[in-house]
Every structure is written in structure tokens, then in C-alpha cells.
Design a protein around this motif. Structure first.
Motif, short mmCIF file in Angstrom:
data_model
loop_
_atom_site.label_atom_id
_atom_site.label_comp_id
_atom_site.label_asym_id
_atom_site.label_seq_id
_atom_site.Cartn_x
_atom_site.Cartn_y
_atom_site.Cartn_z
N SER A 24 0.76 -5.94 -6.48
CA SER A 24 0.63 -4.50 -6.84
C SER A 24 1.58 -4.17 -8.16
CB SER A 24 1.02 -3.67 -5.58
OG SER A 24 1.04 -2.41 -5.68
N LYS A 36 0.90 -1.21 0.01
CA LYS A 36 -0.05 0.01 0.02
C LYS A 36 0.76 1.24 -0.05
CE LYS A 36 -3.84 2.53 0.38
NZ LYS A 36 -4.59 2.52 -1.12
N GLU A 52 2.02 1.83 -3.31
CA GLU A 52 1.23 2.42 -4.44
C GLU A 52 0.95 3.90 -4.11
OE1 GLU A 52 -1.88 -0.16 -3.33
OE2 GLU A 52 -1.21 -1.65 -4.49
N ALA A 93 2.65 -1.15 -8.49
CA ALA A 93 3.50 -0.21 -7.88
C ALA A 93 4.96 -0.75 -7.76
CB ALA A 93 3.14 0.38 -6.70
N LYS A 113 3.97 5.62 -5.47
CA LYS A 113 3.93 5.63 -7.04
C LYS A 113 2.80 6.74 -7.45
CE LYS A 113 5.47 3.70 -10.69
NZ LYS A 113 6.98 3.69 -11.05
#
Length: 485
Positions: A127, A95, A98, A129, A101
Motif C-alpha cells: 500500500s 485498508k 488507505e 499509504a 490517507k
């Protein structure tokens, strides 16, 4: 990804991302959960590649109590961000990647650690990311990525996402053989970390932890690092190299009161001459030091180590039941551990003993047996943890094969607050019974008149120790209450 002919080195951040409050999941931490007493191990596995990448920085957000927003602000100034992750922290680490990113799309984000080493494809799929993960020992891998002077398909030990979304796994990275070629990590600690934030209840404060080698010849089925990153061959730094780093710390970090050698088993029986040489060198420098040890070190070696500054041994007893020790391939029996413990007591060597509840073969009777055995051998302090079936370990496969654990359910090793959960359940012994046995163990070990008096005597001997134990006591009771919630 390809490097251009005019490529320059990337500005690189090695990050332990913010996670649960008080969560110590850093590389080097074998107990990736919120602890009974707030503690932090050094992020040595991040500091090592950072020492090989000019201009890089290590940020340990949990130890520095940095928020997500503060960490994002720091990270967005870099071009390459390498995050250490673990099975319990991976969801929050992904998370964070993300969020970073989204804020700075140009940043290349990668992950390292046992979690991504054993599940590179699944980690990348979790993910978009995450641009790459580094498997095996990743020191030189990170250095090559940061140098940015070769295409990714020429870098061993990484898995990464191609432009069309498919995932490519490069050939494995060779195991590092020349451990002396790795630069010291202590200068990175001094440069990037707040030394006083690293606190372990049984070590003098402030302390510094180092590895003098990697890998472990023991085959304990539950142990994460040898089965995922370090391997089962113990590759070591020379005694002279270790002593030289100890000398550097003495000269440049004079506030440090104790060295902790965090090798899986520093006292490996095939390596005792080197241990003796290191001990004598540390004795000449006047160091107080501690290390991990298996409960089978000969008396003569213990005496030599004690005579040269050894203060404490961190000993993995695991269980007081010989059949369980056999089941987990511990490689020793309780009678050997008892003799070793008595030898340490005679020599005045302090022991911090670690125990695990819920290992294969565990029953209500063996839990009771282990509690009583722990009281009998009476290490100065203890740590009780719950059997954690990390993916990539024999214990994980065994648990899945026998139906003790639902495959891929190991992410539930901790709860929403980072407190360790019992992940394995047996037909005769439930998760709840194993979970609550930890509190019983702690209370029966510590709440004995003899143990209380032992700790009070220690507190009365030193004003700093008095303040420290009082703080730890408050944290310990908070921990017990959190487990009851």
C-alpha cells in the motif's frame, strides 16, 4: 524524507486500528485471533514509545469498540500515525491506512510489529499509504520519527519509500540494553486507555500487564516475538525499577486488582534471584500478581513467589507428547512438567495451561495423547490454539520447506470473522482434522463432571465470579458455534 531546519515535533497517534469484532491482535498478544472468550491484552508495545513522545496518544480501537469511521475521525487530527499490525490483521490495517490517507493526505502513516519487521519491503509495496515501517525494537525509532529533527536516512531501523517510489532499508536499530531507561507504561495506560476494557478470563478484573524484560532464551520454533522483535537474549529491568512501577500503579490506579508480568518467560532459570527480589518487593506492597512461566520452576522458588502474592502462572505446555516437544525445541519433557504442576497444586498456585494442536509430528494419536494428558495434569483453565506459522519463525520456514504450507499463505491464519484457522496440513493429518480437534479438546477437558464441579464451586464462592463465569460460558458456546459455521 528530510526534516527542515525549523522542523517541530509531530503530533503523534499510536493506533491499534479497528479490525475483526473481538480480535485481539495487539502488540503483547501472542494469540492474534478472536478468542474463545472476549479478551484484550494491553497494547504495551505501543504504550512504550508513546511514553517517550510528548503530547502523543494511544488509541486501541478494538478494545474501545471504535468503528472505522470513529477511528478515522480521531486519526485525522494527527500528523504522524503509527499503526501496530500483525500478519492476520495486516490487510484490514493497510485498508485503514488507505482510508485515512484519502481523507487527510498530509498525514504520515507508518507501521510497526512483527509482520512488517520480517517483511518490510513487501509491507510497503502492499500500500502506498504506508510511508514507512519500523523494524526490530521500535521504541526509540518512533521517538526519533516523532521528534522530526533529523532526516529519515539518519534514523536506524526503518524502511521507507523514496520520492521515486523505490524502497530504502536503513541499517538495523541496535537492541535496547538499558531497560531501566525506558519510561513506565502504566501512566500511559491510565491516561489513554479504558482500563476496564482489558479483560482476561483467568486474571482478576481489572488487571494491568507489564513487561519486566524483553527477549527469551528459549528456542521454541513457533514463538513469534523472540524470533522477530525481542530476540533470544533476555534483557531485564532491575527489580527496583519494576517494584517502583508497581508502587505507582498502587497509588494512582487503586482499582487494579492484579498485576500480570507478560515477559515471554518471567521465571527464566538464569534470572531467579531477580524474580525472588521482585516477588518479595511485591509481597511487601501487598500485590496479587501472576506471570508467564516455563513448567520447570523449582519448588523453593514457587513457594517464595506464592508466599509473596503470586496467584496464577500462565504455562505453555503445548503438547503431551515428548517427541513433539523435542521437535519444537521446547526444552523440557512431560515428566518435568508433571512434577512442576503437582508442586503448584500443593502450594495452591492456579495454572492456566496453553496447548497447541498441529505442531510438527502431530498425528491423531498425539492429539488424543495430549487431550488425555491435559485432563490428567488438570490445570484450572486452558487455552487451545492451532499451530500458527507466522512469517519470520522457524516453524514457518519448516512448514514451507516441507510442503506443509504454501509460501506467503500465512495470511490465512484467521477467517473473515477473525477465528483462528489451521494453516498447516500434513499428508497424514489434514487442516480440517486439526481445526476440529480444538473443539474436541475443549469439550473433553471442560465437560467432565469433576471439572464442571470445580468451576461451579468457584462460582458459588463469589458473586462476582458467578456473574463472570456465566458470561464467559455464553461467549464460549458462541465461539464453538462460530467454529462449526
Amino acid at each position: 524524507m528530510s526534516a527542515s531546519p525549523t522542523a517541530r515535533a509531530l503530533k503523534t497517534l499510536f493506533l491499534q486500528a479497528p479490525s475483526f469484532d473481538g480480535f485481539d491482535g495487539g502488540a503483547g498478544s501472542r494469540y492474534q485471533a478472536k478468542r474463545e472468550i472476549k479478551s484484550f491484552w494491553y497494547p504495551t508495545w505501543l504504550a512504550q514509545p508513546a511514553a517517550m513522545v510528548p503530547g502523543s496518544r494511544v488509541v486501541d480501537a478494538p478494545a474501545d469498540e471504535l468503528s472505522v469511521e470513529q477511528s478515522l475521525t480521531i486519526a485525522e487530527a494527527y500528523e504522524l500515525v503509527i499503526i501496530h499490525t500483525s500478519t492476520p490483521s495486516f490487510p484490514t490495517d493497510a485498508k485503514f491506512a488507505e482510508l485515512l490517507k484519502a481523507r487527510a493526505p498530509q498525514i504520515v502513516i507508518g507501521m510497526v510489529g512483527a509482520k512488517v519487521a520480517v517483511d518490510p519491503g513487501g509491507s510497503l509495496k502492499a500500500s502506498e499509504a504506508i510511508a514507512f515501517v519500523a523494524r526490530e525494537e521500535f521504541d526509540y525509532t518512533c521517538a526519533e520519527l516523532a521528534a522530526n529533527d533529523k532526516p529519515w536516512d539518519g534514523i536506524t531501523g526503518i524502511s521507507y519509500r523514496l520520492a521515486d517510489g523505490t524502497i530504502k532499508h536503513n541499517t538495523p536499530r541496535a537492541t535496547i540494553e538499558d531497560m531501566d531507561a525506558l519510561p513506565f507504561v502504566a501512566p500511559i495506560y491510565q491516561r489513554d486507555l479504558t482500563i476496564r476494557n482489558y479483560f482476561i478470563g483467568y486474571l482478576q478484573h481489572p488487571y494491568v500487564s507489564l513487561y519486566t524484560g524483553r527477549g527469551c532464551r528459549s528456542k521454541c520454533t513457533f514463538c513469534l516475538w523472540p524470533q522477530t522483535v525481542g530476540g533470544h537474549r533476555y534483557r531485564v529491568r532491575s527489580a527496583a525499577n519494576v517494584i517502583e512501577e508497581a508502587r505507582w500503579i498502587q497509588q494512582h490506579m487503586p482499582e487494579v486488582k492484579e498485576l500480570m508480568f507478560d515477559d515471554d518467560t518471567f521465571t527464566d532459570s538464569s534470572n531467579m534471584e531477580r524474580v525472588h527480589e521482585i516477588a518479595i518487593g511485591l509481597g511487601k506492597l501487598g500485590w496479587t500478581w501472576s506471570c508467564n512461566a516455563k513448567a520447570n520452576v523449582p519448588y523453593a522458588s514457587l513457594k517464595l513467589m506464592k508466599d509473596n502474592g503470586l496467584r496464577l502462572l500462565l504455562v505453555g505446555y503445548e503438547s503431551g507428547d515428548d517427541q513433539i516437544l523435542h521437535n519444537i525445541k521446547k526444552g523440557l519433557k512431560t515428566d518435568i512438567a508433571e512434577r512442576f504442576t503437582e508442586d503448584c497444586r500443593k502450594l495452591g498456585i492456579v495454572i492456566h495451561g496453553t496447548f497447541i494442536l498441529g505442531l510438527p509430528g502431530e498425528t491423531k494419536a498425539t492429539i488424543e495423547k495430549t487431550i488425555e494428558w491435559a485432563k490428567a495434569i488438570n490445570p484450572h483453565t486452558i487455552q487451545v490454539s492451532l499451530a500458527a506459522p507466522y512469517p519470520g519463525t522457524t516453524l514457518y520456514k519448516q512448514a514451507v520447506d516441507n510442503g506443509w504450507l504454501v509460501e506467503n499463505d500465512a495470511v490465512n491464519l484467521v477467517n473473515e470473522q477473525g477465528v483462528q484457522l489451521a494453516a498447516i496440513s500434513y499428508p497424514h493429518l489434514s487442516k480440517d482434522e486439526i481445526f476440529h480437534s480444538m473443539e474436541v479438546f475443549y469439550r473433553r477437558f471442560y465437560f467432565r463432571p469433576s471439572k464442571i464441579w470445580e468451576i461451579v464451586r468457584e462460582m458459588l464462592s463469589d458473586w462476582q465470579m458467578l456473574k463472570r463465569r456465566l458470561r464467559e460460558g455464553v461467549e464460549f458456546f458462541r465461539f464453538l458455534r462460530a467454529r462449526e459455521a
